[in-house]
Design a protein around this motif. Sequence first.
Motif, PDB file in Angstrom:
ATOM      1  N   PHE A  23       7.937 -12.396 -23.101  1.00 21.41           N
ATOM      2  CA  PHE A  23       9.210 -12.901 -22.612  1.00 21.41           C
ATOM      3  C   PHE A  23       8.948 -13.957 -21.538  1.00 21.41           C
ATOM      4  N   SER A  24       9.427 -15.164 -21.767  1.00 23.50           N
ATOM      5  CA  SER A  24       9.273 -16.261 -20.817  1.00 23.50           C
ATOM      6  C   SER A  24      10.594 -16.469 -20.081  1.00 23.50           C
ATOM      7  N   VAL A  25      10.579 -16.235 -18.794  1.00 24.54           N
ATOM      8  CA  VAL A  25      11.793 -16.305 -17.986  1.00 24.54           C
ATOM      9  C   VAL A  25      12.102 -17.750 -17.617  1.00 24.54           C
ATOM     10  N   GLY A  26      13.324 -18.164 -17.877  1.00 28.28           N
ATOM     11  CA  GLY A  26      13.749 -19.523 -17.567  1.00 28.28           C
ATOM     12  C   GLY A  26      14.442 -19.621 -16.224  1.00 28.28           C
ATOM     13  N   GLY A  33       3.795 -16.079 -11.922  1.00 31.38           N
ATOM     14  CA  GLY A  33       4.116 -16.618 -13.230  1.00 31.38           C
ATOM     15  C   GLY A  33       5.502 -16.238 -13.723  1.00 31.38           C
ATOM     16  N   SER A  34       5.873 -16.837 -14.841  1.00 28.41           N
ATOM     17  CA  SER A  34       7.213 -16.665 -15.396  1.00 28.41           C
ATOM     18  C   SER A  34       7.227 -15.793 -16.644  1.00 28.41           C
ATOM     19  N   THR A  42      10.011 -31.486 -10.073  1.00 26.60           N
ATOM     20  CA  THR A  42      10.815 -30.264  -9.919  1.00 26.60           C
ATOM     21  C   THR A  42       9.980 -28.999 -10.101  1.00 26.60           C
ATOM     22  N   LEU A  43       8.670 -29.113 -10.138  1.00 26.39           N
ATOM     23  CA  LEU A  43       7.828 -27.961 -10.444  1.00 26.39           C
ATOM     24  C   LEU A  43       8.050 -26.817  -9.467  1.00 26.39           C
ATOM     25  N   GLN A  44       8.041 -27.098  -8.169  1.00 24.42           N
ATOM     26  CA  GLN A  44       8.198 -26.002  -7.217  1.00 24.42           C
ATOM     27  C   GLN A  44       9.560 -25.333  -7.356  1.00 24.42           C
ATOM     28  N   LEU A  45      10.602 -26.126  -7.543  1.00 23.79           N
ATOM     29  CA  LEU A  45      11.934 -25.553  -7.705  1.00 23.79           C
ATOM     30  C   LEU A  45      11.977 -24.629  -8.913  1.00 23.79           C
ATOM     31  N   ARG A  46      11.415 -25.098 -10.026  1.00 31.92           N
ATOM     32  CA  ARG A  46      11.437 -24.295 -11.240  1.00 31.92           C
ATOM     33  C   ARG A  46      10.575 -23.049 -11.103  1.00 31.92           C
ATOM     34  N   VAL A  47       9.366 -23.222 -10.587  1.00 29.78           N
ATOM     35  CA  VAL A  47       8.437 -22.102 -10.475  1.00 29.78           C
ATOM     36  C   VAL A  47       9.013 -21.009  -9.575  1.00 29.78           C
ATOM     37  N   ASP A  48       9.551 -21.390  -8.438  1.00 32.41           N
ATOM     38  CA  ASP A  48      10.078 -20.378  -7.526  1.00 32.41           C
ATOM     39  C   ASP A  48      11.249 -19.629  -8.152  1.00 32.41           C
ATOM     40  N   ARG A  49      12.152 -20.349  -8.809  1.00 29.85           N
ATOM     41  CA  ARG A  49      13.294 -19.702  -9.448  1.00 29.85           C
ATOM     42  C   ARG A  49      12.828 -18.779 -10.582  1.00 29.85           C
ATOM     43  N   GLN A  50      11.951 -19.269 -11.428  1.00 33.89           N
ATOM     44  CA  GLN A  50      11.512 -18.494 -12.582  1.00 33.89           C
ATOM     45  C   GLN A  50      10.673 -17.287 -12.171  1.00 33.89           C
ATOM     46  N   ASN A  51       9.805 -17.457 -11.177  1.00 35.24           N
ATOM     47  CA  ASN A  51       8.990 -16.337 -10.712  1.00 35.24           C
ATOM     48  C   ASN A  51       9.847 -15.243 -10.097  1.00 35.24           C
ATOM     49  N   SER A  95       5.780 -20.425 -27.235  1.00 36.61           N
ATOM     50  CA  SER A  95       5.511 -21.140 -25.991  1.00 36.61           C
ATOM     51  C   SER A  95       6.157 -20.399 -24.829  1.00 36.61           C
ATOM     52  N   PHE A  96       6.007 -20.939 -23.625  1.00 38.84           N
ATOM     53  CA  PHE A  96       6.557 -20.286 -22.436  1.00 38.84           C
ATOM     54  C   PHE A  96       6.627 -21.295 -21.296  1.00 38.84           C
ATOM     55  N   GLY A  97       7.310 -20.909 -20.236  1.00 39.25           N
ATOM     56  CA  GLY A  97       7.367 -21.730 -19.026  1.00 39.25           C
ATOM     57  C   GLY A  97       8.533 -22.689 -18.962  1.00 39.25           C
ATOM     58  N   GLY A  98       9.402 -22.718 -19.970  1.00 35.95           N
ATOM     59  CA  GLY A  98      10.503 -23.662 -19.978  1.00 35.95           C
ATOM     60  C   GLY A  98      11.691 -23.197 -19.158  1.00 35.95           C
ATOM     61  N   VAL A  99      12.606 -24.121 -18.877  1.00 37.03           N
ATOM     62  CA  VAL A  99      13.793 -23.797 -18.073  1.00 37.03           C
ATOM     63  C   VAL A  99      14.769 -22.917 -18.841  1.00 37.03           C
ATOM     64  N   ARG A 100      14.682 -22.889 -20.159  1.00 29.75           N
ATOM     65  CA  ARG A 100      15.491 -21.977 -20.964  1.00 29.75           C
ATOM     66  C   ARG A 100      14.613 -20.808 -21.387  1.00 29.75           C
ATOM     67  N   SER A 101      15.091 -19.596 -21.135  1.00 27.36           N
ATOM     68  CA  SER A 101      14.307 -18.404 -21.439  1.00 27.36           C
ATOM     69  C   SER A 101      14.030 -18.305 -22.937  1.00 27.36           C
ATOM     70  N   THR A 102      12.836 -17.872 -23.267  1.00 28.46           N
ATOM     71  CA  THR A 102      12.448 -17.630 -24.653  1.00 28.46           C
ATOM     72  C   THR A 102      11.756 -16.277 -24.741  1.00 28.46           C
ATOM     73  N   ALA A 103      11.750 -15.730 -25.940  1.00 29.76           N
ATOM     74  CA  ALA A 103      11.028 -14.475 -26.174  1.00 29.76           C
ATOM     75  C   ALA A 103      10.612 -14.449 -27.638  1.00 29.76           C
ATOM     76  N   GLU A 104       9.560 -13.727 -27.908  1.00 35.10           N
ATOM     77  CA  GLU A 104       9.139 -13.588 -29.299  1.00 35.10           C
ATOM     78  C   GLU A 104       8.365 -12.294 -29.495  1.00 35.10           C
ATOM     79  N   ARG A 105       8.407 -11.819 -30.721  1.00 38.52           N
ATOM     80  CA  ARG A 105       7.548 -10.705 -31.130  1.00 38.52           C
ATOM     81  C   ARG A 105       6.200 -11.323 -31.456  1.00 38.52           C
ATOM     82  N   ARG A 106       5.264 -11.137 -30.548  1.00 38.76           N
ATOM     83  CA  ARG A 106       4.029 -11.903 -30.614  1.00 38.76           C
ATOM     84  C   ARG A 106       3.202 -11.585 -31.855  1.00 38.76           C
TER      85      ARG A 106
END
Length: 382
Positions: A359-362, A305-306, A255-264, A333-344
């Motif tokens: 901010f990692s867009v899911g 990228g996401s 599912t990499l292409q599906l996820r990457v295209d949606r997240q990007n 971390s980042f790149g997951g299907v559920r969005s995450t964010a953190e104060r780095r």
Amino acid sequence: MNDSTRDGVGSGEGTRAVRAGLPETARNEPTLPGPVFAAHFHLPGDVAGPYTYGRDDNPTWTLLERAIGELEAPGQDGVETLVFASGMAAISATLFSQLSAGDTVVLPSDGYQVLPLVRAQLEAYGIEVRTAPTGGDAQLEILDGAKLLWIESPSNPGLDVCDIRRLVEAAHARGALVAVDNTLATPLGQRPLELGADFSVASGTKQLTGHGDVLLGYVTGRDAEAMAAVRRWRKIVGAISGPMEAWLAHRSIATLQLRVDRQNATALVLAEALRQRPEVTWLRYPGLPDDPSHKIASQQMRRYGSVVSFTLPTRARAERFLDALRLVEDATSFGGVRSTAERRGRWGGDAVPEGFIRFSVGAEDAEDLVADVLRALDESAE
């Protein structure tokens, strides 16, 4: 974005991702065999065959390594991939297998926050470490005499981009090897070997597998001798992927292409929305036409990228913003299907402002995610 396979049959990236690394079809057998749990294999007589002991090789790794190689270097012969227990295992194996006391390595000064620990260990082994930022191809100025150049583009977490082709040509002219950390881009966003690099290294923990449930790393390279050294280091250290993790990773690549295209696509929408907010500064996303890295990124990346990074005025404002989010998990971390964010800045290893957000867009709907972010920005202002 179509490429051609070696037999001339057209193969798009989605098709390749779905079919990468699959074994030859066999009647009544699964299309993707389950994980092989084996510490040892039947081995009568002289040692022969690919599978002898579980620390050296495993059939489940073999299929995954083949799949990653097909994505990193489609249609290329002589390319090898090795999987590891984590991204840091892959990074460490590349560096420590290629460098010895008296050698010099060039690292990014703005790279992944564990690199300072790596630097300390390299120096303890008598290896000279030089650093320069990713942006502006600054590493060019300190290449003379180096044995290995380590590139992280886009950089994590600042999202700067360098001209990989230019740096590779300069490094090779000086006799240095080049490794590119391709974690943020993924093989669908950037192919370092096609840009001339000797190694493409990544944490498969991130968008490659994309579900936040697998620790994995890999190294892909074209030089047989250099890759033999990486393999030997894996054997010595034992930093191997478990068969279940390898199987989950291979399954997820479909599912990499599906996820990457949606997240990007959603990352660009989010970045454009954030650009309208006066409290947001130092907004970075290579896909934005006015981003400082956009020009060079568009010449070497196929997707941006996401991850979006930006800064809020204070640490307190950033923490209120994160607390107010409803669709976004406060997690690293980042790149997951559920969005995450953190104060780095909470980790202490990155030279970023206190209010810096990675901010990692899911894979959520773009309108829902943007609405949640804008609402959280409004609420956090109080």
